[in-house]
Design a protein around this motif. Structure first.
Motif, PDB file in Angstrom:
ATOM      1  N   SER A 146       3.417   5.755   7.574  1.00 55.97           N
ATOM      2  CA  SER A 146       3.316   4.408   7.023  1.00 55.97           C
ATOM      3  C   SER A 146       2.685   3.474   8.063  1.00 55.97           C
ATOM      4  O   SER A 146       1.955   2.552   7.712  1.00 55.97           O
ATOM      5  CB  SER A 146       4.683   3.879   6.592  1.00 55.97           C
ATOM      6  OG  SER A 146       5.561   3.847   7.683  1.00 55.97           O
ATOM      7  N   LEU A 154       1.241  -1.622   2.744  1.00 55.32           N
ATOM      8  CA  LEU A 154       2.401  -0.739   2.785  1.00 55.32           C
ATOM      9  C   LEU A 154       2.106   0.489   1.929  1.00 55.32           C
ATOM     10  O   LEU A 154       1.664   0.367   0.785  1.00 55.32           O
ATOM     11  CB  LEU A 154       3.635  -1.471   2.243  1.00 55.32           C
ATOM     12  CG  LEU A 154       4.929  -0.660   2.217  1.00 55.32           C
ATOM     13  CD1 LEU A 154       5.366  -0.314   3.625  1.00 55.32           C
ATOM     14  CD2 LEU A 154       6.029  -1.427   1.509  1.00 55.32           C
ATOM     15  N   TYR A 186      -0.743   1.496   7.535  1.00 57.71           N
ATOM     16  CA  TYR A 186      -0.834   0.051   7.716  1.00 57.71           C
ATOM     17  C   TYR A 186      -1.991  -0.304   8.651  1.00 57.71           C
ATOM     18  O   TYR A 186      -2.760  -1.218   8.383  1.00 57.71           O
ATOM     19  CB  TYR A 186       0.476  -0.516   8.270  1.00 57.71           C
ATOM     20  CG  TYR A 186       0.429  -2.018   8.449  1.00 57.71           C
ATOM     21  CD1 TYR A 186       0.597  -2.867   7.358  1.00 57.71           C
ATOM     22  CD2 TYR A 186       0.186  -2.575   9.700  1.00 57.71           C
ATOM     23  CE1 TYR A 186       0.516  -4.244   7.514  1.00 57.71           C
ATOM     24  CE2 TYR A 186       0.109  -3.948   9.868  1.00 57.71           C
ATOM     25  CZ  TYR A 186       0.274  -4.778   8.775  1.00 57.71           C
ATOM     26  OH  TYR A 186       0.185  -6.151   8.927  1.00 57.71           O
ATOM     27  N   ILE A 228      10.594   3.071   5.999  1.00 55.53           N
ATOM     28  CA  ILE A 228       9.913   1.774   5.987  1.00 55.53           C
ATOM     29  C   ILE A 228      10.681   0.750   6.838  1.00 55.53           C
ATOM     30  O   ILE A 228      10.088  -0.094   7.505  1.00 55.53           O
ATOM     31  CB  ILE A 228       9.749   1.258   4.542  1.00 55.53           C
ATOM     32  CG1 ILE A 228       8.945   2.243   3.695  1.00 55.53           C
ATOM     33  CG2 ILE A 228       9.065  -0.106   4.511  1.00 55.53           C
ATOM     34  CD1 ILE A 228       7.554   2.478   4.174  1.00 55.53           C
TER      35      ILE A 228
END
Lengths: 257, 270
Positions: B125, B135, B129, B160
């Motif tokens: 993630s 996201l 990004y 996350i």
């Protein structure tokens, strides 16, 4: 801040929330069934407890009452299986495993006392296998909804099938419950003047103990619980010793090694 | 206790007339159980080991990615190749245990693999990004996991949460080295800039809106509380740093780093 909506797709968190809510709903449904099941198990256990104060010869009414109580338990298990059909088995099984163990324990004890005999001849001292437990849980179901699948020992086609079943851990833990209960029964049998049953229990418990000893247990719940078996074995052996010391053992040939 | 003969399974050899004590009536049954339990323990240990290796490799990926300085851009080739190397290693780790996690076993060993998957989530993630300033969605992340390994909603969310810590570190280091908050144009031709602080705040509000009370003490409910606190602290740190940059920034020599005395430990803890 209008532009910042580009970072997080609002759908992401919406979907997460939906998932969380769905999970919670399933869990609530399971908990409702468990609550009923708990009460039913307690009922079955209390009926079976009467065996401690009733001679083996007069057990029939107790066994019949216990079988009826087990039937109730099975009904809840069936409900549980139906409710969780759509969910992965191991996702929620932590919620019910203890209660399922209690149900298995009652079936095992009832079977040992001579109940649950489909063959018609009630004989005490019987060990119901995991497959037989599965049949008891299954027996009350219409044939097409064979929801209560046994994972073991028919593993090839069932290991890939994600369905409600009895795990061997649950069965083994229930066996430990049975052993505890039988150790108590051995004492109470003597009180009732039954000097034969402690010998039978002694042999049975020893055989199970030998079985547990060949398992390679890791430091998990099964290991910790199985540590209690040796104390039960000793308890029963002490009773047999007391009996044989006083020449109360019915058949000398059946003494323990 | 000398002189006691034992069989290979440790049971005492019986000296009585029925010298076959270990082959009691229940032995065949227990032998089947032993086989099943052994398989179970082996699987479990393989998964725990892979989970640890994946965690370690993911952390290294994140370290490499922390050296990136530009948002919404390609990753510099040197860093990209480092990350690629780790990703390949992780892919083979995952592939190795995929059979152990097949079907019914996916959830059986969920607790064992969860740590590795969360750390992996954090790494992919973060990379996502840096490349897109977006996201990663659950679907996109699931596709980055090898076939047969399931990404649960819980692991996704918890990964996350940890991402926020990485974004905090990235934001503060970038501010310190370049003197400005990382950000990029909202879209082609648009003059509007979207910076990392806006993103962090949006993440924070999204997390805060997530209602996990129904989870109780199971899985998500247990971890979220702690992670929520850490996440808020991270966002606040960036806010404070940006404040400091704006109000006092010009008085400071280039390369000054805001005080980060106590922020490393809680973020990377596991």
């Amino acid at each position: 801040m209008a532009s910042s909506s580009a970072m997080v797709d609002p759908k992401i968190f919406e979907q997460l929330q939906t998932k969380i809510d769905e999970d919670a709903e399933v869990r609530d449904q399971i908990k409702a069934i468990i609550q009923t099941l708990e009460r039913q198990s307690r009922n079955a256990q209390s009926i079976l407890s009467r065996a401690h104060s009733i001679p083996a010869a007069n057990l029939q009414p107790v066994l019949e009452a216990a079988e009826a109580a087990i039937k109730d338990e099975v009904e809840s298990i069936t409900k549980l299986a139906t409710t969780t059909t759509g969910s992965p088995y191991y996702k929620y099984n932590g919620i019910w495993t203890r209660d399922v163990q209690n149900v298995i324990s009652t079936i095992l004890l009832c079977g040992w006392l001579g109940g649950i005999s489909s063959q018609g001849t009630p004989d005490a001292g019987r060990l119901l296998t995991i497959e037989e437990i599965g049949q008891v849980l299954n027996g009350k179901l219409p044939p097409q909804s064979a929801m209560l699948l046994l994972m073991f020992p028919v593993p090839v086609n069932l290991k890939d099938q994600d369905a409600f079943h009895i795990t061997i851990e649950e069965y083994l833990l229930s066996l430990i419950n049975l052993i505890d209960e039988l150790a108590r029964l051995a004492i109470n049998s003597v009180t009732l003047g039954d000097y034969q049953r402690p010998l039978q229990i002694s042999q049975f418990v020893k055989d199970l103990h030998a079985g547990f000893q060949i398992l390679n247990l890791k430091n998990d719940v099964l290991r910790r619980r199985s540590d209690s078996i040796k104390y039960s074995v000793k308890k029963v052996e002490d009773i047999v010793y007391d009996l044989s010391l006083r020449n109360l053992v019915p058949r000398p040939a059946a003494t323990t090694t | 206790m000398p002189g006691v003969k034992r069989n290979r399974d440790g049971a005492e050899k019986s000296k009585s007339k029925d010298g076959d004590a270990p082959t009691g009536p229940f032995m065949p049954m227990f032998e089947v159980f032993r086989g099943e339990l052994d398989e179970h323990h082996d699987r479990r240990e393989r998964i725990i080991k892979a989970s640890r290796d994946i965690t370690a490799a993911s952390k290294k990926c994140i370290f490499s990615l922390q050296r990136v300085r530009a948002l919404n851009n390609d990753i510099p080739p040197k860093i990209a190749s480092e990350v690629m190397e780790k990703s390949t290693a992780m892919a083979s780790q995952f592939a190795a245990i995929a059979p152990d996690l097949a079907g019914i076993n996916a959830w059986r060993y969920q607790r064992q693999i969860s740590g590795g998957i969360q750390e992996y989530m954090e790494a992919i993630s973060f990379e996502h990004y840096l490349r897109n300033q977006k996201l990663i969605t659950h679907e996109e992340a699931s596709k980055l996991l090898p076939e047969g390994v399931e990404l649960t909603g819980d692991d996704y969310v918890l990964g996350i949460f940890d991402l926020v810590g990485e974004l905090m570190r990235f934001a503060i280091t970038t501010m310190a080295t370049t003197g400005s908050l990382p950000g990029s144009k909202v879209g082609e031709g648009s003059a509007e800039e979207r910076d990392i602080l806006m993103d962090l705040r949006l993440l924070r509000t999204s997390f805060e809106a997530l209602d996990t009370t129904s989870c109780g003490g199971t899985g998500l409910g247990k971890d979220v509380e702690k992670k929520m606190e850490v996440m808020k602290i991270c966002v606040e740190k960036v806010e404070t740093a940006v404040y400091g940059m704006i109000i006092r920034g010009r008085e400071r020599p280039k390369g000054w780093i805001p005080d980060l005395a106590d922020d490393r430990a809680p973020v990377e803890s596991y």
